[in-house]
Scaffold this active site. Structure first.
Site, PDB file in Angstrom:
ATOM      1  N   SER A 109      50.423  31.136 -59.557  1.00  0.00           N
ATOM      2  CA  SER A 109      49.746  31.477 -58.307  1.00  0.00           C
ATOM      3  C   SER A 109      48.902  30.289 -57.816  1.00  0.00           C
ATOM      4  O   SER A 109      49.424  29.193 -57.664  1.00  0.00           O
ATOM      5  CB  SER A 109      48.915  32.744 -58.491  1.00  0.00           C
ATOM      6  N   ASP A 117      54.500  36.686 -56.712  1.00  0.00           N
ATOM      7  CA  ASP A 117      53.448  36.069 -57.525  1.00  0.00           C
ATOM      8  C   ASP A 117      53.722  36.220 -59.024  1.00  0.00           C
ATOM      9  O   ASP A 117      53.933  37.325 -59.528  1.00  0.00           O
ATOM     10  CB  ASP A 117      52.115  36.728 -57.178  1.00  0.00           C
TER      11      ASP A 117
END
Length: 749
Positions: A80, A224
C-alpha cells in the site's frame, strides 16, 4: 618459499620452522579471517514498509534517518503506501527527495481523481459544471460507481516520477531490488509483484477498497495488498536480506469511542487478521520501528509534515541499533532529474470494440515520430479519461530502437446509460431541478445523446446529440426550449413602447425554441472551430396591459460559425488560464410577425484572463463586445445586459449594478474586473466592477470610445459545494437610486 621448505626439512633448525610458520599464518590465513569478519560486519540490509494510507508518511521520516546514518539499503519491500514510498526509494530517490515530492502533491486532487478542466472538451466541461450527481443506469436499475476514484491521477503521477526507470520491468534490477504485494479480490490470494510495469504494480498494491478501483494485471483483479499481507517481511528475507529494518504504521485495535467514521471501521476490519499475524512478523524483524501516529488516520494527508516528523522521532529512538549498520563513507546519491522530453516512435493500442484508433489518437493530441513532454502525455491521457468511455486506462513506455513505444491498454466501460441530477436557483429563472439521461453509443461508436429536463418555476429542456471524432470533423444536433417571466426595464423597442404607455417596467413572458445542426473540429490542438444551421422561434408577450399583448411570434433561419478556447481551471472561481469566444451569425429568413425583418448579422467576441497572487488572491479581467450589421436588425435579438448568476442564452449578458434584462441595444462593449480572496478552503470573498457602453449603432457613432455610460459594482461571498457555487452578492450602480441583492444556488443551467 624455497627457504621455507628448506627450513622445514632441516630438523635441527626448529626456530626457523616456527618463524616461517607464523609468517605463513599471517599472509595466508589472516586475509580469509578478515573476509569472514567483513561478511559479518556488512550484512545485507532489508527494509519493510507497512501499509497505512496517509500514516505511511512516517516511512519517509524513518528513511531520512537511515540516509543520514549512511546505512545502505540492499532490499526493500512494501504494501500500500509502503509500496509507494518503497518504490520511489528503490528507484533512486533519496528520502529527502521523496519528502519534497510529497509536499508538492495535492492529495485532495489525488483522492478525487482530478482531471484538469483544460483537458476536457467543451461537452465534458459542461457535464462537470451542470450536474451534481451522476449515477450509472443499466436495465432500469440505478448503480453506484465501482470506487470514488479510478486512480488515474495517481497513475499519471507515479509514471512521471518513475520515468528514470521506466524501461526496467524486473524490479530486482532497480537501483535497490524491490517487491510489493497486492490481493487478488476474486480468489482471495496474495499476489507478489516483482516484475512488470512498476507504476501499475504500485497502483495495485495501494488500491484501497472503495477508494480506488481494482487494477487488472495479467487477468487478475487486484486491490490493496494490506487486505492479506500488510507487512511483507518474509518476502524481503527471501530476497536475501540478513537484517530487517521494519516500519509499522498499522493501527492497533480501536474501541467503540474511536470508531467514529466509516474509514476507521474499514481500517479496523482490514486490520483484524493482520494484527494477529504481526506477532510472528515482529519476531522476524531485527529493528522494529512503530511511530506514534495514533492521532492520525489513513486520510490525514493534510498532516503529512507532522507524520513525517513522527517517523523521524521513532527512528531516532532506535539510533543505537541503527548505528551498528552505519557507514560514514556511504551516502545515497540523489536521483538526477532527467529531461522531460519523450520521443514517441510508435503508439500501440489494444483492439477496441466501440472506439476507433483515430478517436483515441485524436484525444491524445499528438502523433508518432514526435518529441513530446510528460505534460503533453498526461494531458492526452486525461482527455481520454475525461470521456468516461473507459473504466481503466494503463500505459507504458517501452524501449523501441532507443526511443519509446507508447503502449496503451484501454478497457471500455460497459455502462452506456447515466442518470444525472442538478439543483439551481437564481433571480431570473427562479428554482429549477434538473434531471438528465445520457446514452452513449446509441447509433454510432463515438456518439452520445443527452436530454436535460428542468422542472421548477420555468420548464426548460436541452437535447444534444453529438458524434465525437476528436481531431477529425465531429457532428451534432441540438434542441433547446427556454422560458422565463420577469418584470423588465426594457421594451426591446428603444423605449418607444414605454413612452406610448407611460410605464417604466413591463412584465413579459419570454420563450425561445432553438434547433441547430453543426460540424466542428479541433484547430491547432487548442481551439474549437465550428459552423452550422439554426432554426429559432421567439415568442414574447406581456400581461401588463389590460389585454395580453403579443410582441413577437416569429421563426428565424440563420447560419453561424464560432471559435472557442477555454483553459480556465474552474468556471466559477478560476485561478489560472484564459478563454476566448468568437461568434458570427447571419439571419437570412423570418416568418416576420412584426413585418420589420430585414436580413442582418450579429458578431460578438469575449475574452478573459485570470492570475493568482500570494496563493489566495485572484484577479480576473474580462472584456467583450458585440454588434449588429447589415440591414436594420430585429430588436428582439439585441444584446440584453443586467443581473448575475443565470445561464446566459442568445445575447443575454451579466452586468453588475443593474437588474435582470435592464439594458438593450444592438451594439455594446463591456469590461469587467474581479478580485477574489479565498480566505479559507473553498470560501471566497470577492469584489467586482464592470463598465459598458451600449446603444444602437454604437460602433458607427464612435461612442464606444467615450466614457462608459453604464457602470456597476458588486461585493459578495461564494462557497464551492458539490452541487455548485452558493453565492450572495450585493450589487449597485451610481446611476441608479437603489442596489440589488442576488442569491445563487448550484451550477448554472
Amino acid at each position: 618459499m624455497k627457504a621455507f621448505i628448506q627450513a622445514i626439512s632441516h630438523k635441527t633448525n626448529i626456530s626457523y620452522f616456527f618463524k616461517y610458520r607464523l609468517w605463513f599464518v599471517f599472509f595466508f590465513l589472516i586475509p580469509f579471517q578478515l573476509v569472514s569478519q567483513n561478511t559479518i560486519q556488512k550484512p545485507k540490509i532489508g527494509v519493510v514498509l507497512s501499509g497505512g494510507g496517509a500514516k505511511g508518511f512516517a516511512h519517509i521520516g524513518v528513511l531520512k534517518v537511515i540516509d543520514s546514518l549512511g546505512i545502505k539499503v540492499d532490499y526493500i519491500g512494501g504494501t500500500s503506501m509502503g509500496s509507494v514510498v518503497g518504490g520511489l526509494y528503490a528507484s533512486g530517490y533519496t528520502a529527502k527527495q521523496i519528502d519534497s515530492l510529497f509536499h508538492e502533491i495535492n492529495f485532495t486532487e489525488l483522492l478525487q481523481d482530478y482531471i484538469p478542466r483544460k483537458s476536457k472538451s467543451f461537452y465534458e466541461k459542461r457535464n462537470d459544471e451542470v450536474y451534481a450527481i451522476t449515477l450509472p443506469f443499466k436495465k432500469f436499475n440505478l448503480g453506484l460507481p465501482l470506487a470514488l476514484s479510478k486512480g488515474m491521477y495517481n497513475y499519471n503521477l507515479l509514471t512521471r516520477l518513475l520515468h528514470p526507470v521506466h524501461h526496467t520491468t524486473n524490479f530486482k534490477e532497480l537501483p535497490i531490488p524491490f517487491v510489493c504485494v497486492a490481493t487478488d479480490i476474486e480468489k482471495g490470494k496474495e499476489i507478489v509483484l516483482d516484475k512488470g510495469c512498476l507504476p501499475q504494480a504500485i497502483l495495485a498494491s495501494s488500491a484501497f477498497p472503495s477508494l480506488f478501483s481494482p487494477v487488472e494485471i495479467d487477468g487478475k483483479m487486484l486491490i490493496d495488498g494490506g487486505v492479506l499481507n500488510n507487512y511483507p517481511v518474509e518476502l524481503v528475507k527471501q530476497m536475501g536480506a540478513d537484517i530487517i529494518i521494519g516500519v509499522d504504521v498499522q493501527d492497533n485495535l480501536k474501541d467503540r469511542n474511536e470508531l467514529k467514521d466509516a474509514t476507521r471501521i474499514l481500517v479496523q476490519i482490514s486490520n483484524l487478521q493482520m494484527i494477529e499475524s504481526m506477532k510472528n512478523k515482529i519476531k522476524q524483524t531485527d529493528i522494529y520501528i512503530k511511530p506514534d501516529i495514533s492521532a492520525y488516520n489513513v486520510v490525514s494527508f493534510d498532516d503529512g509534515a507532522k507524520i513525517i516528523q513522527a517517523g523521524e522521532l521513532a527512528a531516532l529512538q532506535h539510533i543505537q541499533q541503527l548505528n551498528i549498520y552505519s557507514n560514514i563513507n556511504y551516502k545515497k546519491t540523489p536521483l538526477k532529474k532527467e529531461s522531460d522530453s519523450i520521443w514517441i516512435n510508435k503508439v500501440s493500442i489494444n483492439e477496441l470494440r466501440n472506439y476507433t484508433r483515430a478517436y483515441v489518437m485524436g484525444k491524445l493530441g499528438f502523433k508518432t515520430k514526435n518529441k513530446i513532454s510528460y505534460t503533453q502525455l498526461v494531458d492526452g491521457i486525461n482527455k481520454l479519461n475525461a470521456t468516461q468511455n473507459f473504466r481503466s486506462i494503463y500505459y507504458q513506455l517501452n524501449d523501441n530502437n532507443n526511443n519509446d513505444e507508447l503502449s496503451i491498454t484501454l478497457q471500455e466501460s460497459k455502462i452506456r446509460t447515466f442518470l444525472k441530477f442538478g439543483l439551481h436557483y437564481d433571480g431570473l429563472y427562479k428554482s429549477g431541478i434538473l434531471t438528465n439521461i445520457t446514452q452513449k453509443r446509441s447509433l454510432f461508436r463515438n456518439d452520445v445523446i443527452s436530454l436535460d429536463v428542468i422542472l421548477g418555476d420555468n420548464f426548460r429542456y436541452n437535447l444534444d446529440y453529438y458524434i465525437d471524432n476528436g481531431f477529425y470533423f465531429s457532428f451534432g444536433v441540438k434542441s433547446r426550449f427556454n422560458q422565463f417571466n420577469r418584470n423588465v426595464a426594457t421594451d426591446f423597442n428603444n423605449g418607444s413602447t414605454f413612452s406610448q404607455l407611460g410605464i417604466n417596467t413591463l412584465n413579459i413572458d419570454f420563450q425561445d425554441f432553438t434547433n441547430q445542426t453543426y460540424v466542428q473540429t479541433i484547430f491547432a490542438q487548442k481551439f474549437l472551430i465550428g459552423a452550422g444551421l439554426e432554426w429559432k422561434h421567439i415568442k414574447l408577450k406581456s400581461n401588463t396591459l389590460q389585454s395580453s399583448a403579443l410582441f413577437e411570434n416569429s421563426d428565424y433561419g440563420s447560419v453561424f460559425g464560432y471559435l472557442k478556447y477555454d483553459s480556465f481551471d474552474n468556471k466559477y472561481f478560476p485561478k489560472k488560464g484564459w478563454y476566448l469566444n468568437g461568434d458570427l451569425q447571419s439571419y437570412l429568413y423570418s416568418t416576420n410577425y412584426t413585418e420589420k425583418f430585414n436580413r442582418f448579422s450579429i458578431a460578438k467576441a469575449e475574452t478573459g484572463i485570470t492570475r493568482t497572487f500570494f496563493k489566495k488572491i485572484n484577479l480576473k479581467f474580462q472584456t467583450e463586445a458585440g454588434l449588429a450589421f447589415g440591414e436594420s436588425s430585429v430588436h428582439f435579438m439585441d444584446f440584453i445586459l443586467g443581473g448575475y448568476g443565470y445561464m446566459p442564452i442568445n445575447n443575454f449578458k451579466h452586468f453588475y449594478g443593474y437588474d435582470f434584462v435592464s439594458i438593450a441595444s444592438d451594439s455594446y462593449i463591456k469590461t469587467a474586473l474581479t478580485f477574489d480572496f479565498e480566505f479559507y478552503k473553498k470560501n471566497h470573498i470577492n469584489f467586482s466592477a464592470n463598465f459598458a457602453n451600449a446603444e444602437n449603432g454604437l460602433f458607427q457613432t464612435g461612442n464606444w470610445l467615450s466614457i462608459p455610460k453604464y457602470s456597476g459594482y458588486a461585493f459578495g461571498y461564494g462557497l464551492e459545494t458539490f452541487i455548485g457555487p452558493l453565492e450572495i452578492k450585493y450589487s449597485w450602480s451610481p446611476e441608479l437610486p437603489k442596489g440589488y441583492t442576488w442569491f445563487g444556488v448550484g451550477f448554472w443551467f
